[in-house]
Enzyme design. Sequence first.
Site, PDB file in Angstrom:
ATOM      1  N   THR A   1       0.409   3.242   7.471  1.00  0.00           N
ATOM      2  CA  THR A   1      -0.575   4.050   6.759  1.00  0.00           C
ATOM      3  C   THR A   1      -1.721   4.227   7.735  1.00  0.00           C
ATOM      4  O   THR A   1      -1.831   3.476   8.694  1.00  0.00           O
ATOM      5  CB  THR A   1      -1.060   3.315   5.487  1.00  0.00           C
ATOM      6  OG1 THR A   1      -0.063   3.429   4.470  1.00  0.00           O
ATOM      7  CG2 THR A   1      -2.344   3.887   4.904  1.00  0.00           C
TER       8      THR A   1
ATOM      9  N   ARG B   1       8.170   7.915  -5.920  1.00  0.00           N
ATOM     10  CA  ARG B   1       7.389   6.671  -5.811  1.00  0.00           C
ATOM     11  C   ARG B   1       5.998   6.987  -5.225  1.00  0.00           C
ATOM     12  O   ARG B   1       5.871   7.711  -4.260  1.00  0.00           O
ATOM     13  CB  ARG B   1       8.120   5.679  -4.918  1.00  0.00           C
ATOM     14  CG  ARG B   1       7.374   4.367  -4.673  1.00  0.00           C
ATOM     15  CD  ARG B   1       6.640   4.355  -3.358  1.00  0.00           C
ATOM     16  NE  ARG B   1       6.072   3.049  -3.045  1.00  0.00           N
ATOM     17  CZ  ARG B   1       5.222   2.826  -2.055  1.00  0.00           C
ATOM     18  NH1 ARG B   1       4.846   3.817  -1.268  1.00  0.00           N
ATOM     19  NH2 ARG B   1       4.750   1.625  -1.835  1.00  0.00           N
ATOM     20  N   VAL B   2       4.975   6.457  -5.830  1.00  0.00           N
ATOM     21  CA  VAL B   2       3.618   6.618  -5.307  1.00  0.00           C
ATOM     22  C   VAL B   2       3.099   5.244  -4.916  1.00  0.00           C
ATOM     23  O   VAL B   2       3.249   4.279  -5.678  1.00  0.00           O
ATOM     24  CB  VAL B   2       2.688   7.263  -6.363  1.00  0.00           C
ATOM     25  CG1 VAL B   2       1.248   7.322  -5.853  1.00  0.00           C
ATOM     26  CG2 VAL B   2       3.187   8.668  -6.710  1.00  0.00           C
TER      27      VAL B   2
ATOM     28  N   ASP C   1      -0.081   2.685  -3.030  1.00  0.00           N
ATOM     29  CA  ASP C   1      -1.447   2.285  -3.397  1.00  0.00           C
ATOM     30  C   ASP C   1      -2.508   3.218  -2.817  1.00  0.00           C
ATOM     31  O   ASP C   1      -3.618   3.292  -3.360  1.00  0.00           O
ATOM     32  CB  ASP C   1      -1.723   0.862  -2.903  1.00  0.00           C
ATOM     33  CG  ASP C   1      -1.564   0.756  -1.390  1.00  0.00           C
ATOM     34  OD1 ASP C   1      -0.546   1.241  -0.865  1.00  0.00           O
ATOM     35  OD2 ASP C   1      -2.457   0.195  -0.731  1.00  0.00           O
TER      36      ASP C   1
ATOM     37  N   THR D   1      -3.646  -1.114   3.710  1.00  0.00           N
ATOM     38  CA  THR D   1      -2.313  -0.789   4.217  1.00  0.00           C
ATOM     39  C   THR D   1      -1.402  -1.971   3.951  1.00  0.00           C
ATOM     40  O   THR D   1      -1.836  -3.117   4.028  1.00  0.00           O
ATOM     41  CB  THR D   1      -2.327  -0.461   5.723  1.00  0.00           C
ATOM     42  OG1 THR D   1      -0.973  -0.409   6.195  1.00  0.00           O
ATOM     43  CG2 THR D   1      -3.086  -1.503   6.525  1.00  0.00           C
TER      44      THR D   1
ATOM     45  N   GLY E   1       2.572  -1.396  -0.909  1.00  0.00           N
ATOM     46  CA  GLY E   1       1.665  -0.795  -1.873  1.00  0.00           C
ATOM     47  C   GLY E   1       1.757  -1.315  -3.293  1.00  0.00           C
ATOM     48  O   GLY E   1       0.750  -1.401  -4.001  1.00  0.00           O
TER      49      GLY E   1
HETATM   50  N1  ASP Z   1       0.522   1.111   1.537  1.00  0.00           N
HETATM   51  C1  ASP Z   1       1.493   2.110   1.880  1.00  0.00           C
HETATM   52  C2  ASP Z   1       2.355   2.384   0.692  1.00  0.00           C
HETATM   53  O1  ASP Z   1       2.748   1.460   0.007  1.00  0.00           O
HETATM   54  C3  ASP Z   1       2.351   1.732   3.036  1.00  0.00           C
HETATM   55  C4  ASP Z   1       1.657   1.010   4.143  1.00  0.00           C
HETATM   56  O2  ASP Z   1       0.465   0.950   4.197  1.00  0.00           O
HETATM   57  O3  ASP Z   1       2.313   0.472   5.023  1.00  0.00           O
HETATM   58  O4  ASP Z   1       2.684   3.508   0.456  1.00  0.00           O
END
Ligand code: ASP
Length: 313
Positions: free
Chosen positions: A175, A203-204, A206, A226, A229
């Site tokens: 992220t 899928r969404v 965080d 990051t 999520g």
């Molecule tokens: N937090 C992000 C998600 O879950 C992925 C990441 O930060 O690595 O979509």
Amino acid sequence: MPPVLAIHGGAGTMRRTAMTPVVEASFRAGLRAALWAGHAVLASGGSALDAVTHAVMALEDDPQFNAGRGAVYTSAGWHEMDAAVMDGRNRAAGAVAGITGPRNPVLAARAVMEHSGCVLMTGEGALAFLRGQDLAWEDPEYFRTDRRWQALQRELERRRSNAADTRDDAEKHGTVGAVACDAAGNLAAATSTGGMTAKRPGRVGDSPVFGAGTWADNATCAVSCTGHGEFFIRWAASHEIAARMRHRGETLAAAAETVVAELETVGGDGGLVAVDAAGNVALPFNATGMYRGRIGADGVAWTGIYREDLRTG
Ligand code: ASP
């Protein structure tokens, strides 16, 4: 002391053994470019909101990072991007989820914040609104990178054969994000991601969920997260940091480190960047590494990847 900007390019870095000096230098150059993009805004008296927007745009444009160009793929082989921006002055907020099309998803999030009357927009409805905004658009091919496509193929094959998951963190997710405190003491946060490699369509994560992956409030802090999520949503990670500061009087560093440590105990790997209105910065993570950086009033860009990189927060 303000102004100050901190960024991340994702928790979950490549294993040390896979990281050649050339690759490492390239990641650090990408981080520095984003720091300078944000710093240029702050140094000319610009707002924290504009600084985080520009820093995240630079990271989205860099195919090394999992956001915008270079985003990871869903299990169906396409991109669904999430992005958010929040203004600490008044808690104005805008986010998009599950979109592909706008070249810079963070600008799509800003358009939602500034022109839609909504906070969070998804899918086709979001795209219909965004087509009426002054945004640059790209074909799916623009966002494609061979590295992410191969990572998807390996993960799909692993699932088919029921093999153990031995991927390094960098192959699973990533992220980008930025937080800033400007000369006036105003805070802002922005986060943008392709999400998790081979995620289920729809899928969404965080990142676009305020209080989870993104938060900004001048009274406490600005945070961009990051990591895995689902855990950051269930633990309301960024809001939890603000709540600890507000209700328990904790420092930014103490609150941020406590939340990241608590996430580790439940399997929520990841990290975050955070800043408060005094210009304090925290960059905690519980993963193997986190691409990260900070730049203060002196304009000296500091970048880190692994744990042993000295913290200057
Ligand atoms: N937090 C992000 C998600 O879950 C992925 C990441 O930060 O690595 O979509």
